[in-house]
Scaffold this motif. Structure first.
Motif, PDB file in Angstrom:
ATOM      1  N   GLN A 186       0.804  -1.224   0.000  1.00 29.21           N
ATOM      2  CA  GLN A 186       0.000   0.000   0.000  1.00 29.21           C
ATOM      3  C   GLN A 186       0.837   1.274   0.000  1.00 29.21           C
ATOM      4  O   GLN A 186       0.591   2.159  -0.795  1.00 29.21           O
ATOM      5  CB  GLN A 186      -0.984   0.002   1.162  1.00 29.21           C
ATOM      6  CG  GLN A 186      -1.884   1.218   1.146  1.00 29.21           C
ATOM      7  CD  GLN A 186      -2.832   1.227   2.314  1.00 29.21           C
ATOM      8  OE1 GLN A 186      -2.695   0.451   3.244  1.00 29.21           O
ATOM      9  NE2 GLN A 186      -3.792   2.113   2.272  1.00 29.21           N
ATOM     10  N   PRO A 187       1.871   1.405   0.857  1.00 29.35           N
ATOM     11  CA  PRO A 187       2.667   2.634   0.797  1.00 29.35           C
ATOM     12  C   PRO A 187       3.333   2.830  -0.567  1.00 29.35           C
ATOM     13  O   PRO A 187       3.446   3.947  -1.045  1.00 29.35           O
ATOM     14  CB  PRO A 187       3.710   2.442   1.896  1.00 29.35           C
ATOM     15  CG  PRO A 187       3.090   1.457   2.838  1.00 29.35           C
ATOM     16  CD  PRO A 187       2.260   0.545   1.973  1.00 29.35           C
ATOM     17  N   ALA A 188       3.761   1.746  -1.208  1.00 27.85           N
ATOM     18  CA  ALA A 188       4.405   1.859  -2.509  1.00 27.85           C
ATOM     19  C   ALA A 188       3.415   2.233  -3.605  1.00 27.85           C
ATOM     20  O   ALA A 188       3.788   2.832  -4.605  1.00 27.85           O
ATOM     21  CB  ALA A 188       5.097   0.540  -2.863  1.00 27.85           C
ATOM     22  N   LEU A 189       2.150   1.864  -3.431  1.00 30.38           N
ATOM     23  CA  LEU A 189       1.134   2.170  -4.436  1.00 30.38           C
ATOM     24  C   LEU A 189       0.700   3.624  -4.379  1.00 30.38           C
ATOM     25  O   LEU A 189       0.055   4.114  -5.280  1.00 30.38           O
ATOM     26  CB  LEU A 189      -0.078   1.248  -4.266  1.00 30.38           C
ATOM     27  CG  LEU A 189       0.185  -0.233  -4.481  1.00 30.38           C
ATOM     28  CD1 LEU A 189      -1.054  -1.050  -4.168  1.00 30.38           C
ATOM     29  CD2 LEU A 189       0.650  -0.494  -5.901  1.00 30.38           C
ATOM     30  N   GLY A 190       1.030   4.330  -3.315  1.00 26.23           N
ATOM     31  CA  GLY A 190       0.690   5.744  -3.210  1.00 26.23           C
ATOM     32  C   GLY A 190      -0.521   5.963  -2.329  1.00 26.23           C
ATOM     33  O   GLY A 190      -1.263   5.048  -2.000  1.00 26.23           O
ATOM     34  N   GLN A 191      -0.673   7.188  -1.947  1.00 22.44           N
ATOM     35  CA  GLN A 191      -1.779   7.577  -1.089  1.00 22.44           C
ATOM     36  C   GLN A 191      -2.988   7.966  -1.946  1.00 22.44           C
ATOM     37  O   GLN A 191      -2.842   8.323  -3.107  1.00 22.44           O
ATOM     38  CB  GLN A 191      -1.367   8.769  -0.212  1.00 22.44           C
ATOM     39  CG  GLN A 191      -0.195   8.471   0.685  1.00 22.44           C
ATOM     40  CD  GLN A 191      -0.522   7.389   1.704  1.00 22.44           C
ATOM     41  OE1 GLN A 191      -1.616   7.348   2.242  1.00 22.44           O
ATOM     42  NE2 GLN A 191       0.417   6.496   1.954  1.00 22.44           N
ATOM     43  N   ALA A 192      -4.151   7.934  -1.331  1.00 28.71           N
ATOM     44  CA  ALA A 192      -5.354   8.390  -2.009  1.00 28.71           C
ATOM     45  C   ALA A 192      -5.223   9.882  -2.281  1.00 28.71           C
ATOM     46  O   ALA A 192      -4.629  10.608  -1.486  1.00 28.71           O
ATOM     47  CB  ALA A 192      -6.581   8.121  -1.144  1.00 28.71           C
ATOM     48  N   PRO A 193      -5.752  10.359  -3.409  1.00 24.32           N
ATOM     49  CA  PRO A 193      -5.651  11.786  -3.708  1.00 24.32           C
ATOM     50  C   PRO A 193      -6.455  12.617  -2.712  1.00 24.32           C
ATOM     51  O   PRO A 193      -7.397  12.140  -2.093  1.00 24.32           O
ATOM     52  CB  PRO A 193      -6.238  11.902  -5.118  1.00 24.32           C
ATOM     53  CG  PRO A 193      -7.067  10.687  -5.301  1.00 24.32           C
ATOM     54  CD  PRO A 193      -6.472   9.621  -4.433  1.00 24.32           C
ATOM     55  N   ASP A 194      -6.045  13.872  -2.554  1.00 23.17           N
ATOM     56  CA  ASP A 194      -6.773  14.788  -1.679  1.00 23.17           C
ATOM     57  C   ASP A 194      -8.140  15.091  -2.272  1.00 23.17           C
ATOM     58  O   ASP A 194      -8.269  15.249  -3.491  1.00 23.17           O
ATOM     59  CB  ASP A 194      -6.002  16.100  -1.501  1.00 23.17           C
ATOM     60  CG  ASP A 194      -4.708  15.905  -0.730  1.00 23.17           C
ATOM     61  OD1 ASP A 194      -4.634  14.959   0.086  1.00 23.17           O
ATOM     62  OD2 ASP A 194      -3.774  16.694  -0.953  1.00 23.17           O
ATOM     63  N   LEU A 195      -9.132  15.201  -1.419  1.00 25.68           N
ATOM     64  CA  LEU A 195     -10.481  15.542  -1.841  1.00 25.68           C
ATOM     65  C   LEU A 195     -10.515  17.021  -2.197  1.00 25.68           C
ATOM     66  O   LEU A 195     -10.166  17.873  -1.378  1.00 25.68           O
ATOM     67  CB  LEU A 195     -11.481  15.240  -0.713  1.00 25.68           C
ATOM     68  CG  LEU A 195     -12.941  15.524  -0.996  1.00 25.68           C
ATOM     69  CD1 LEU A 195     -13.453  14.628  -2.106  1.00 25.68           C
ATOM     70  CD2 LEU A 195     -13.769  15.323   0.255  1.00 25.68           C
ATOM     71  N   LEU A 196     -10.908  17.336  -3.430  1.00 23.08           N
ATOM     72  CA  LEU A 196     -10.970  18.732  -3.866  1.00 23.08           C
ATOM     73  C   LEU A 196     -12.288  19.383  -3.478  1.00 23.08           C
ATOM     74  O   LEU A 196     -12.316  20.537  -3.073  1.00 23.08           O
ATOM     75  CB  LEU A 196     -10.776  18.829  -5.381  1.00 23.08           C
ATOM     76  CG  LEU A 196      -9.415  18.371  -5.901  1.00 23.08           C
ATOM     77  CD1 LEU A 196      -9.362  18.484  -7.411  1.00 23.08           C
ATOM     78  CD2 LEU A 196      -8.302  19.187  -5.260  1.00 23.08           C
ATOM     79  N   TRP A 197     -13.399  18.672  -3.663  1.00 20.42           N
ATOM     80  CA  TRP A 197     -14.702  19.167  -3.255  1.00 20.42           C
ATOM     81  C   TRP A 197     -15.678  18.011  -3.198  1.00 20.42           C
ATOM     82  O   TRP A 197     -15.447  16.952  -3.774  1.00 20.42           O
ATOM     83  CB  TRP A 197     -15.221  20.282  -4.160  1.00 20.42           C
ATOM     84  CG  TRP A 197     -15.206  20.020  -5.640  1.00 20.42           C
ATOM     85  CD1 TRP A 197     -14.246  20.407  -6.538  1.00 20.42           C
ATOM     86  CD2 TRP A 197     -16.194  19.321  -6.420  1.00 20.42           C
ATOM     87  NE1 TRP A 197     -14.573  19.991  -7.800  1.00 20.42           N
ATOM     88  CE2 TRP A 197     -15.770  19.332  -7.758  1.00 20.42           C
ATOM     89  CE3 TRP A 197     -17.407  18.695  -6.119  1.00 20.42           C
ATOM     90  CZ2 TRP A 197     -16.496  18.741  -8.786  1.00 20.42           C
ATOM     91  CZ3 TRP A 197     -18.139  18.106  -7.147  1.00 20.42           C
ATOM     92  CH2 TRP A 197     -17.676  18.131  -8.452  1.00 20.42           C
ATOM     93  N   THR A 205     -22.377  20.608 -13.198  1.00 22.66           N
ATOM     94  CA  THR A 205     -21.651  21.464 -12.272  1.00 22.66           C
ATOM     95  C   THR A 205     -20.515  22.169 -13.008  1.00 22.66           C
ATOM     96  O   THR A 205     -20.109  21.748 -14.094  1.00 22.66           O
ATOM     97  CB  THR A 205     -21.036  20.680 -11.093  1.00 22.66           C
ATOM     98  OG1 THR A 205     -19.926  19.918 -11.560  1.00 22.66           O
ATOM     99  CG2 THR A 205     -22.060  19.788 -10.419  1.00 22.66           C
ATOM    100  N   ASP A 206     -19.978  23.193 -12.364  1.00 25.55           N
ATOM    101  CA  ASP A 206     -18.764  23.813 -12.874  1.00 25.55           C
ATOM    102  C   ASP A 206     -17.561  23.061 -12.307  1.00 25.55           C
ATOM    103  O   ASP A 206     -17.716  22.047 -11.621  1.00 25.55           O
ATOM    104  CB  ASP A 206     -18.728  25.307 -12.552  1.00 25.55           C
ATOM    105  CG  ASP A 206     -18.643  25.620 -11.063  1.00 25.55           C
ATOM    106  OD1 ASP A 206     -18.356  24.718 -10.236  1.00 25.55           O
ATOM    107  OD2 ASP A 206     -18.864  26.787 -10.702  1.00 25.55           O
ATOM    108  N   SER A 207     -16.376  23.564 -12.547  1.00 27.38           N
ATOM    109  CA  SER A 207     -15.163  22.863 -12.122  1.00 27.38           C
ATOM    110  C   SER A 207     -14.981  22.838 -10.607  1.00 27.38           C
ATOM    111  O   SER A 207     -14.213  22.030 -10.089  1.00 27.38           O
ATOM    112  CB  SER A 207     -13.928  23.493 -12.771  1.00 27.38           C
ATOM    113  OG  SER A 207     -13.818  24.852 -12.371  1.00 27.38           O
ATOM    114  N   GLU A 208     -15.714  23.677  -9.888  1.00 29.63           N
ATOM    115  CA  GLU A 208     -15.647  23.702  -8.426  1.00 29.63           C
ATOM    116  C   GLU A 208     -16.798  22.924  -7.782  1.00 29.63           C
ATOM    117  O   GLU A 208     -16.960  22.940  -6.571  1.00 29.63           O
ATOM    118  CB  GLU A 208     -15.665  25.153  -7.928  1.00 29.63           C
ATOM    119  CG  GLU A 208     -14.499  25.983  -8.422  1.00 29.63           C
ATOM    120  CD  GLU A 208     -13.170  25.455  -7.928  1.00 29.63           C
ATOM    121  OE1 GLU A 208     -13.060  25.114  -6.734  1.00 29.63           O
ATOM    122  OE2 GLU A 208     -12.231  25.378  -8.748  1.00 29.63           O
ATOM    123  N   GLY A 209     -17.612  22.280  -8.607  1.00 20.92           N
ATOM    124  CA  GLY A 209     -18.733  21.508  -8.080  1.00 20.92           C
ATOM    125  C   GLY A 209     -19.981  22.310  -7.814  1.00 20.92           C
ATOM    126  O   GLY A 209     -20.946  21.790  -7.267  1.00 20.92           O
TER     127      GLY A 209
END
Length: 161
Positions: A31-42, A86-90
């Motif tokens: 799991q650490p080698a596969l990377g972390q989940a992306p940050d939630l943008l909105w 939606t727009d790009s900001e949701g």
């Protein structure tokens, strides 16, 4: 290597369990080698007092999102096909319901040059049952045309998944 080597021959229920445990342990270690989940943008929620479901979505050319599904909160009756843009900001740009006295659902949505194409199902036709629904909208989500395909009874079995 054959099915007996993996334990899928049914002779020993312990072998598949051990294999599953090894695969699970390997995934935990990697799991650490596969990377972390992306940050939630909105994160946004849309809907009313009834049931709403987004079934298909696509990122649009302007960076927004188009979602097709259904709503029971408003419309012509039962489930109505529901498009949400939606727009790009949701932030909600518009939402449209399309439907008749029966149920309509949008199962797939595709942005095209001059609007959107939606494939789904409708039970509002004269033949009864559920029929394939294909519709095209303008870029603002208002219906340009719609067609149903099917005959008496169900022209469409169930969801494709």
């Amino acid at each position: 290597m054959g099915p007996d080597d993996l334990g899928w021959d049914g002779a020993s229920p312990e072998r598949p369990r051990r294999l599953a445990a090894l695969v699970g342990a390997a995934l935990l270690l990697l799991q650490p080698a596969l990377g972390q989940a992306p940050d939630l943008l909105w994160e946004k929620a849309f809907g009313g007092p009834g049931e709403e479901r987004g079934i298909s979505l696509q990122e649009t050319a302007d960076g927004g999102i188009i979602v097709a599904g259904y709503t029971t909160s408003r419309g012509g009756g039962g489930r109505d096909l529901w498009l949400v843009k939606t727009d790009s900001e949701g932030e909600l740009e518009w939402d449209r319901t399309i439907g008749g006295p029966g149920d309509e659902e949008g199962w797939a949505v595709l942005e095209v040059e001059d609007g959107y194409v939606v494939a789904g199902v409708s039970s509002s036709g004269e033949g009864g049952g559920r029929d394939l629904l294909l519709l095209k909208t303008y870029s603002d989500g208002y219906e340009r045309w719609s067609k149903t395909f099917g005959g008496a009874g169900d022209g469409l079995g169930g969801r494709p998944w």
